[in-house]
Design a protein around this motif. Structure first.
Motif, PDB file in Angstrom:
ATOM      1  N   ILE A 118       8.991  -0.624  -5.753  1.00 18.86           N
ATOM      2  CA  ILE A 118       8.043  -1.343  -4.901  1.00 18.86           C
ATOM      3  C   ILE A 118       8.143  -0.819  -3.464  1.00 18.86           C
ATOM      4  O   ILE A 118       9.201  -0.920  -2.845  1.00 18.86           O
ATOM      5  CB  ILE A 118       8.357  -2.854  -4.887  1.00 18.86           C
ATOM      6  CG1 ILE A 118       8.401  -3.397  -6.309  1.00 18.86           C
ATOM      7  CG2 ILE A 118       7.351  -3.610  -4.039  1.00 18.86           C
ATOM      8  CD1 ILE A 118       9.128  -4.735  -6.409  1.00 18.86           C
ATOM      9  N   PRO A 119       7.050  -0.255  -2.938  1.00 14.89           N
ATOM     10  CA  PRO A 119       7.101   0.209  -1.546  1.00 14.89           C
ATOM     11  C   PRO A 119       7.164  -0.977  -0.586  1.00 14.89           C
ATOM     12  O   PRO A 119       6.439  -1.960  -0.768  1.00 14.89           O
ATOM     13  CB  PRO A 119       5.786   0.969  -1.355  1.00 14.89           C
ATOM     14  CG  PRO A 119       5.081   0.947  -2.654  1.00 14.89           C
ATOM     15  CD  PRO A 119       5.757  -0.019  -3.566  1.00 14.89           C
ATOM     16  N   ILE A 120       8.028  -0.888   0.409  1.00  8.17           N
ATOM     17  CA  ILE A 120       8.104  -1.919   1.444  1.00  8.17           C
ATOM     18  C   ILE A 120       7.534  -1.313   2.721  1.00  8.17           C
ATOM     19  O   ILE A 120       7.957  -0.239   3.140  1.00  8.17           O
ATOM     20  CB  ILE A 120       9.560  -2.383   1.660  1.00  8.17           C
ATOM     21  CG1 ILE A 120      10.057  -3.036   0.362  1.00  8.17           C
ATOM     22  CG2 ILE A 120       9.652  -3.363   2.826  1.00  8.17           C
ATOM     23  CD1 ILE A 120      11.514  -3.366   0.361  1.00  8.17           C
ATOM     24  N   ARG A 121       6.521  -1.998   3.272  1.00 11.70           N
ATOM     25  CA  ARG A 121       5.813  -1.421   4.409  1.00 11.70           C
ATOM     26  C   ARG A 121       5.867  -2.315   5.625  1.00 11.70           C
ATOM     27  O   ARG A 121       5.896  -3.536   5.498  1.00 11.70           O
ATOM     28  CB  ARG A 121       4.333  -1.224   4.035  1.00 11.70           C
ATOM     29  CG  ARG A 121       4.142  -0.313   2.870  1.00 11.70           C
ATOM     30  CD  ARG A 121       2.695  -0.308   2.419  1.00 11.70           C
ATOM     31  NE  ARG A 121       2.521   0.679   1.387  1.00 11.70           N
ATOM     32  CZ  ARG A 121       2.380   1.977   1.639  1.00 11.70           C
ATOM     33  NH1 ARG A 121       2.325   2.409   2.879  1.00 11.70           N
ATOM     34  NH2 ARG A 121       2.266   2.832   0.654  1.00 11.70           N
ATOM     35  N   GLY A 140       6.980  -9.163 -16.363  1.00 15.72           N
ATOM     36  CA  GLY A 140       6.003  -8.195 -16.872  1.00 15.72           C
ATOM     37  C   GLY A 140       4.800  -7.944 -15.988  1.00 15.72           C
ATOM     38  O   GLY A 140       3.817  -7.354 -16.435  1.00 15.72           O
ATOM     39  N   TYR A 141       4.833  -8.374 -14.723  1.00 15.65           N
ATOM     40  CA  TYR A 141       3.703  -8.121 -13.825  1.00 15.65           C
ATOM     41  C   TYR A 141       4.022  -6.948 -12.905  1.00 15.65           C
ATOM     42  O   TYR A 141       5.172  -6.761 -12.512  1.00 15.65           O
ATOM     43  CB  TYR A 141       3.399  -9.362 -12.970  1.00 15.65           C
ATOM     44  CG  TYR A 141       3.076 -10.578 -13.792  1.00 15.65           C
ATOM     45  CD1 TYR A 141       1.795 -10.779 -14.288  1.00 15.65           C
ATOM     46  CD2 TYR A 141       4.064 -11.511 -14.104  1.00 15.65           C
ATOM     47  CE1 TYR A 141       1.500 -11.882 -15.063  1.00 15.65           C
ATOM     48  CE2 TYR A 141       3.779 -12.617 -14.878  1.00 15.65           C
ATOM     49  CZ  TYR A 141       2.495 -12.796 -15.357  1.00 15.65           C
ATOM     50  OH  TYR A 141       2.201 -13.882 -16.127  1.00 15.65           O
ATOM     51  N   GLY A 142       2.995  -6.181 -12.569  1.00  8.70           N
ATOM     52  CA  GLY A 142       3.182  -5.070 -11.636  1.00  8.70           C
ATOM     53  C   GLY A 142       3.191  -5.594 -10.204  1.00  8.70           C
ATOM     54  O   GLY A 142       2.469  -6.531  -9.889  1.00  8.70           O
ATOM     55  N   VAL A 143       4.010  -4.994  -9.361  1.00  9.55           N
ATOM     56  CA  VAL A 143       4.010  -5.383  -7.944  1.00  9.55           C
ATOM     57  C   VAL A 143       3.548  -4.180  -7.126  1.00  9.55           C
ATOM     58  O   VAL A 143       4.128  -3.104  -7.230  1.00  9.55           O
ATOM     59  CB  VAL A 143       5.410  -5.820  -7.474  1.00  9.55           C
ATOM     60  CG1 VAL A 143       5.373  -6.228  -6.005  1.00  9.55           C
ATOM     61  CG2 VAL A 143       5.910  -6.972  -8.334  1.00  9.55           C
ATOM     62  N   ARG A 144       2.473  -4.361  -6.386  1.00  6.98           N
ATOM     63  CA  ARG A 144       1.864  -3.224  -5.679  1.00  6.98           C
ATOM     64  C   ARG A 144       2.697  -2.837  -4.464  1.00  6.98           C
ATOM     65  O   ARG A 144       3.035  -1.684  -4.292  1.00  6.98           O
ATOM     66  CB  ARG A 144       0.447  -3.601  -5.243  1.00  6.98           C
ATOM     67  CG  ARG A 144      -0.452  -2.434  -5.000  1.00  6.98           C
ATOM     68  CD  ARG A 144      -1.861  -2.915  -4.732  1.00  6.98           C
ATOM     69  NE  ARG A 144      -2.432  -3.620  -5.850  1.00  6.98           N
ATOM     70  CZ  ARG A 144      -3.191  -4.714  -5.745  1.00  6.98           C
ATOM     71  NH1 ARG A 144      -3.463  -5.226  -4.572  1.00  6.98           N
ATOM     72  NH2 ARG A 144      -3.669  -5.296  -6.819  1.00  6.98           N
ATOM     73  N   ASP A 145       3.014  -3.801  -3.619  1.00  7.92           N
ATOM     74  CA  ASP A 145       3.832  -3.501  -2.442  1.00  7.92           C
ATOM     75  C   ASP A 145       4.241  -4.789  -1.737  1.00  7.92           C
ATOM     76  O   ASP A 145       3.817  -5.878  -2.122  1.00  7.92           O
ATOM     77  CB  ASP A 145       3.077  -2.590  -1.456  1.00  7.92           C
ATOM     78  CG  ASP A 145       1.737  -3.165  -1.017  1.00  7.92           C
ATOM     79  OD1 ASP A 145       1.497  -4.368  -1.245  1.00  7.92           O
ATOM     80  OD2 ASP A 145       0.931  -2.426  -0.441  1.00  7.92           O
ATOM     81  N   VAL A 175       4.258 -10.324   2.840  1.00  3.85           N
ATOM     82  CA  VAL A 175       3.351 -10.609   1.736  1.00  3.85           C
ATOM     83  C   VAL A 175       3.657  -9.645   0.595  1.00  3.85           C
ATOM     84  O   VAL A 175       3.690  -8.430   0.801  1.00  3.85           O
ATOM     85  CB  VAL A 175       1.874 -10.438   2.170  1.00  3.85           C
ATOM     86  CG1 VAL A 175       0.951 -10.560   0.963  1.00  3.85           C
ATOM     87  CG2 VAL A 175       1.495 -11.463   3.222  1.00  3.85           C
ATOM     88  N   ALA A 176       3.908 -10.182  -0.588  1.00  7.85           N
ATOM     89  CA  ALA A 176       4.098  -9.345  -1.767  1.00  7.85           C
ATOM     90  C   ALA A 176       2.827  -9.416  -2.605  1.00  7.85           C
ATOM     91  O   ALA A 176       2.345 -10.503  -2.895  1.00  7.85           O
ATOM     92  CB  ALA A 176       5.289  -9.846  -2.580  1.00  7.85           C
ATOM     93  N   SER A 177       2.255  -8.252  -2.948  1.00 12.40           N
ATOM     94  CA  SER A 177       1.024  -8.243  -3.746  1.00 12.40           C
ATOM     95  C   SER A 177       1.343  -7.966  -5.200  1.00 12.40           C
ATOM     96  O   SER A 177       1.862  -6.906  -5.539  1.00 12.40           O
ATOM     97  CB  SER A 177       0.064  -7.180  -3.232  1.00 12.40           C
ATOM     98  OG  SER A 177      -0.287  -7.477  -1.916  1.00 12.40           O
ATOM     99  N   GLY A 184      -5.604  -9.363  -8.267  1.00 10.38           N
ATOM    100  CA  GLY A 184      -4.535  -9.188  -7.289  1.00 10.38           C
ATOM    101  C   GLY A 184      -4.109 -10.541  -6.748  1.00 10.38           C
ATOM    102  O   GLY A 184      -4.929 -11.370  -6.430  1.00 10.38           O
ATOM    103  N   GLU A 185      -2.824 -10.744  -6.661  1.00  9.73           N
ATOM    104  CA  GLU A 185      -2.301 -12.025  -6.209  1.00  9.73           C
ATOM    105  C   GLU A 185      -1.354 -11.748  -5.054  1.00  9.73           C
ATOM    106  O   GLU A 185      -0.533 -10.859  -5.133  1.00  9.73           O
ATOM    107  CB  GLU A 185      -1.537 -12.666  -7.367  1.00  9.73           C
ATOM    108  CG  GLU A 185      -0.934 -13.977  -7.060  1.00  9.73           C
ATOM    109  CD  GLU A 185      -1.891 -15.114  -7.382  1.00  9.73           C
ATOM    110  OE1 GLU A 185      -1.436 -16.242  -7.439  1.00  9.73           O
ATOM    111  OE2 GLU A 185      -3.091 -14.854  -7.555  1.00  9.73           O
ATOM    112  N   LYS A 186      -1.497 -12.506  -3.990  1.00 10.80           N
ATOM    113  CA  LYS A 186      -0.595 -12.273  -2.867  1.00 10.80           C
ATOM    114  C   LYS A 186       0.361 -13.431  -2.713  1.00 10.80           C
ATOM    115  O   LYS A 186      -0.023 -14.583  -2.782  1.00 10.80           O
ATOM    116  CB  LYS A 186      -1.399 -12.092  -1.583  1.00 10.80           C
ATOM    117  CG  LYS A 186      -2.198 -10.816  -1.603  1.00 10.80           C
ATOM    118  CD  LYS A 186      -2.742 -10.526  -0.241  1.00 10.80           C
ATOM    119  CE  LYS A 186      -3.649  -9.323  -0.223  1.00 10.80           C
ATOM    120  NZ  LYS A 186      -3.117  -8.147  -0.849  1.00 10.80           N
TER     121      LYS A 186
END
Ligand SMILES: [Zn+2]
Length: 407
Positions: A31-34, A84-89, A98-100, A403-405
């Protein structure tokens, strides 16, 4: 040959475009942290303004607080991954992280994911309090009440440790407010959704969120005779809009649910041949409202030429250049029965270019779906829904992906 690609293409280029306002500082569990640039501005401001000559210490303290915020977001993210869910960033803003998450979790999962964040801060509080007890001989409660009263003599180290402890307690308290977009709002929504369906549950949690936002803003302006705090007003604005956004997103998710992509497709459209000149393409563009053109070679669709690519080509090489030099070679194909929402949600295929519809990779293309088409279709569907609701006001909790934030 055409290259069918994944419904949700995420090239590096696209990701970079989406994140042009933030920089990646780390990657944890993929997971990229920005850091958002406004956050960097805040850090720079505090370090430079040197607040009583301790600017760097203050900036360091802020970094420590945000490190705890990152751990909080990782709490959400790692539990989501485990389920089992993907985490975008994870993106850090001056007012929080905010985690998406790539899909909307089921109610029971949402509950677990939402609770995991604040739970991390509870653990941090426990560790800091134990450390403090051990090394300063004072209990955390004594130190914090000293901090709040403004008294108490402590070394700078203990002072910042106490502040960090206090910040983590506030993170737990603030996040467990049962209102959107806070984690407590998600817990409430998940619990209500089991009984009254997701749409109504979201409306209630978002409504409470907006009431809380107004109260926060009033507090920030000092209407109860308390000192003014404009940081609270900024948070209130964020909460208010995020709650509204969540409600709108849930409604569109509901409208989209279970519509096949073929419902939104147009059957009649112009195509270009890959040997056509840009002059010819410009003439076709002027014929009507179509903005994107499938490009054909030897019976196969080999690319897509958008209006902006056409204009760029004309500007660079003039109207005798060929369509093939400027078209996009990545064409997305879908089968008629696939859910529209898989292609429509943020960062998915339709946001970037039209999608072509065909039964199998061997069969002929039967239609094209553009973003405009899809939006028109959803507007019509929403109107039909609203009319139906008047008659029987009941639709049970729909399961949909988007997409869920998580804050
Ligand atoms: Zn959270």
């Amino acid at each position: 040959m055409s290259t069918p690609i994944n419904p949700a293409p995420k090239t590096d280029q696209q990701n970079e475009a989406r994140h042009s306002w933030s920089v990646r500082v780390a990657v944890v569990s993929g997971i990229p942290i920005r850091l958002h640039f406004t956050f960097l501005l805040l850090l720079a401001f505090i370090a430079i303004s040197g607040y009583g000559g301790t600017g760097l210490v203050q900036a360091g303290f802020l970094i420590a607080v945000f490190f705890c915020v990152v751990l909080h977001e990782l709490g959400h993210s790692l539990v989501a991954q485990r389920l089992g869910y993907g985490v975008r960033d994870i993106v850090l803003y001056p007012i929080g992280g905010v985690a998406s998450i790539e899909e909307t979790p089921r109610a029971r999962h949402e509950l677990l994911i939402a609770v995991a964040g604040p739970l991390v801060n509870v653990v941090i509080v426990g560790l800091l309090a134990t450390y403090m007890q051990f090394f300063t001989g004072e209990t955390a409660i004594e130190r914090i009440s000293g901090l709040i009263r403004g008294g108490g003599i402590a070394s700078a180290g203990t002072h910042y440790l106490t502040m960090l402890l206090y910040s983590n307690i506030m993170l737990v308290v603030f996040n467990m407010i049962p209102a959107f977009p806070m984690d407590g709002g998600r817990v409430l929504r998940a619990a209500l959704a089991l009984k009254i369906g997701r749409v109504r549950a979201t409306q209630i949690a978002a409504g409470i969120g907006q009431v809380v936002a107004v109260l926060l803003a009033l507090t920030g302006f000092g209407v109860w005779g308390n000192p003014q705090n404009y940081f609270l007003v900024i948070i209130a604005l964020f909460v208010y809009f995020a709650a509204g956004q969540e409600r709108a997103a849930e409604q569109s998710r509901d409208v989209m649910s279970d519509a096949p992509i073929s419902d939104a497709m147009m059957r009649e459209y112009h195509t270009l041949a890959h040997g056509d000149t840009l002059k010819h393409a410009a003439d076709v563009l002027l014929l009507g409202s179509q903005q994107d053109f499938p490009v054909v070679a030897g019976g196969d669709i080999v690319g897509m030429l958008s209006r902006s690519q056409l204009l760029r080509g004309l500007a660079r090489e003039g109207d005798s250049a060929y369509v093939a030099s400027f078209m996009d070679r990545e064409v997305v194909f879908a089968t008629p029965g696939e859910p529209l929402q898989d292609y429509l949600l943020s960062s998915h295929a339709l946001r970037r270019a039209p999608v072509l519809i065909r039964e199998t990779p061997e069969s002929a293309v039967v239609g094209m779906v553009t973003l405009e088409n899809a939006m028109e279709f959803l507007t019509l569907r929403q109107i039909a829904r609203l009319r139906d609701d008047k008659d029987n006001g009941d639709f049970n909790g729909t399961r949909s992906d988007s997409g869920e934030k998580l804050v």
